[in-house]
Motif scaffolding. Sequence first.
Motif, short mmCIF file in Angstrom:
data_model
loop_
_atom_site.label_atom_id
_atom_site.label_comp_id
_atom_site.label_asym_id
_atom_site.label_seq_id
_atom_site.Cartn_x
_atom_site.Cartn_y
_atom_site.Cartn_z
N GLU A 46 0.82 -1.21 0.00
CA GLU A 46 0.00 0.00 0.00
C GLU A 46 0.86 1.26 0.00
O GLU A 46 0.34 2.35 -0.08
CB GLU A 46 -1.01 0.00 1.15
N LEU A 75 -1.17 12.70 4.13
CA LEU A 75 -2.28 11.83 4.51
C LEU A 75 -3.02 12.31 5.74
O LEU A 75 -4.22 12.13 5.88
CB LEU A 75 -1.71 10.43 4.77
N TYR A 76 -2.28 12.90 6.62
CA TYR A 76 -2.86 13.38 7.87
C TYR A 76 -2.73 14.90 7.85
O TYR A 76 -1.63 15.40 7.62
CB TYR A 76 -2.07 12.76 9.03
N ARG A 94 3.47 10.42 5.26
CA ARG A 94 2.89 9.78 4.07
C ARG A 94 2.08 10.77 3.25
O ARG A 94 1.32 11.57 3.81
CB ARG A 94 1.98 8.62 4.49
N GLU A 101 -7.14 7.17 -1.48
CA GLU A 101 -6.53 6.56 -0.29
C GLU A 101 -5.20 5.85 -0.59
O GLU A 101 -4.27 5.93 0.18
CB GLU A 101 -7.52 5.58 0.35
N LEU A 102 -5.16 5.12 -1.69
CA LEU A 102 -3.96 4.35 -2.02
C LEU A 102 -3.54 4.59 -3.47
O LEU A 102 -4.41 4.85 -4.30
CB LEU A 102 -4.22 2.85 -1.82
N GLU A 106 5.65 6.96 1.40
CA GLU A 106 6.19 7.13 2.76
C GLU A 106 7.55 7.79 2.66
O GLU A 106 8.48 7.23 2.08
CB GLU A 106 6.28 5.77 3.45
N ILE B 36 -4.87 -2.07 -6.14
CA ILE B 36 -5.03 -0.68 -5.71
C ILE B 36 -6.46 -0.21 -5.96
O ILE B 36 -7.11 0.40 -5.10
CB ILE B 36 -4.01 0.24 -6.42
N ASN B 40 -9.25 0.92 -3.18
CA ASN B 40 -9.85 2.26 -3.22
C ASN B 40 -11.37 2.20 -3.35
O ASN B 40 -12.09 3.05 -2.82
CB ASN B 40 -9.22 3.09 -4.34
N TYR B 43 -12.71 1.74 0.01
CA TYR B 43 -12.69 3.01 0.74
C TYR B 43 -13.85 3.91 0.29
O TYR B 43 -14.46 4.60 1.10
CB TYR B 43 -11.36 3.73 0.54
N LYS B 47 -16.78 5.41 2.58
CA LYS B 47 -17.02 6.85 2.65
C LYS B 47 -18.51 7.17 2.62
O LYS B 47 -18.96 8.13 3.23
CB LYS B 47 -16.32 7.52 1.45
N ILE B 56 -12.77 7.18 7.72
CA ILE B 56 -11.64 7.27 6.78
C ILE B 56 -10.56 8.21 7.32
O ILE B 56 -9.37 7.92 7.22
CB ILE B 56 -12.13 7.73 5.39
N ARG B 60 -6.80 7.18 7.92
CA ARG B 60 -5.68 7.94 7.36
C ARG B 60 -4.66 8.25 8.46
O ARG B 60 -3.46 8.17 8.25
CB ARG B 60 -6.17 9.25 6.74
N LYS B 61 -5.20 8.61 9.61
CA LYS B 61 -4.34 8.95 10.74
C LYS B 61 -3.50 7.72 11.13
O LYS B 61 -2.29 7.81 11.33
CB LYS B 61 -5.21 9.39 11.92
N ARG B 63 -2.77 5.16 9.22
CA ARG B 63 -1.84 4.86 8.13
C ARG B 63 -0.67 5.83 8.15
O ARG B 63 0.46 5.46 7.89
CB ARG B 63 -2.58 4.90 6.79
N PHE B 64 -0.98 7.08 8.49
CA PHE B 64 0.08 8.08 8.57
C PHE B 64 1.13 7.66 9.59
O PHE B 64 2.32 7.86 9.42
CB PHE B 64 -0.52 9.44 8.98
N PHE B 65 0.65 7.04 10.67
CA PHE B 65 1.58 6.59 11.70
C PHE B 65 2.08 5.17 11.45
O PHE B 65 2.62 4.52 12.35
CB PHE B 65 0.95 6.74 13.08
N GLY B 66 1.85 4.68 10.23
CA GLY B 66 2.50 3.43 9.82
C GLY B 66 1.76 2.16 10.17
O GLY B 66 2.36 1.09 10.19
N ARG B 68 -1.01 -0.62 9.08
CA ARG B 68 -1.72 -1.07 7.88
C ARG B 68 -3.23 -1.01 8.11
O ARG B 68 -3.71 -1.45 9.15
CB ARG B 68 -1.32 -2.50 7.52
N THR B 69 -3.97 -0.49 7.13
CA THR B 69 -5.41 -0.31 7.34
C THR B 69 -6.26 -0.77 6.17
O THR B 69 -7.43 -0.47 6.13
CB THR B 69 -5.72 1.19 7.55
N GLN B 70 -5.66 -1.47 5.21
CA GLN B 70 -6.42 -1.83 4.02
C GLN B 70 -7.69 -2.58 4.41
O GLN B 70 -7.63 -3.59 5.10
CB GLN B 70 -5.57 -2.71 3.11
#
Lengths: 195, 72
Positions: A46, A75-76, A94, A101-102, A106, B36, B40, B43, B47, B56, B60-61, B63-66, B68-70
Amino acid sequence: MDRKVSDVNILNKFTEDFCSVVNKYARYVVVSGFVAISHGRSRGTENVDIMIEGLSFVEFKKMDDVLVEAGFECLYPLKVEDIYKHLTGKLNVRYSWKGVELPNMEVKFAKDSLDDEQFETRGKIEFTGVDVFFPKIEESIAFKEEYLGSEKDLEDAKHLRLIYMDKLDEGYIEDYKEKIRRVKEWGGVLTMSRL
Amino acid sequence: MGGSSHDEQIVRWATFVRENPEKWREQHTTFINSQIIGANEKYEKLKKMPNGEKIIGELRKLRFFGIRTQPQ
């Protein structure tokens, strides 16, 4: 921006678009899973990882502004000052295409001598068909086998070894693994002169 | 996935890629793009659900912090 199933690989296009902006401001290398994936490795991901040279806040802000103009967003929702603080605090941030979303990019700043060395040896790899800079392939294999080491990373390394069968400089890989071990021992602060 | 069959699969595919530089790309692109686009689409569905935008934002938050959220 065409994001439908077509002959254009979405991950490659995303990476090329992002890197074409970064390239105006800093040296970079695309690292980790995308190295193997762009060599045909068939696995899910991802995000694409990019390591860039440390930038001043002023330069980073310029780059961030152009990334936003080019259709990317962090992303944030952070202020650019906070994004920069994240990066200089050795954390990753990110980006994605705005509203999509994807995939994610990174981003991290180079943090030690091994990271810096990858900018010196980086190159484009025709086999991938992706117009971005990668680390030397032997360095990618060494990182995956010696530093990262998860099942996924070892499989990526195996894939790369099979693609470059009989073409790899095994001595270089072993020397690089030794450098990785030494940097790990020194807590990632080893300078090039000590290597 | 583990065991020799998975290992053999990696070897078989890598060998195909190495020996067929003109053929592997199309299959690979289809695989990568489907993944991909599929994620999406999930997602997008999320939404439209109640509180979807908020969820969402939280994803995102993470995922931003690493993390996995798929969506599955």
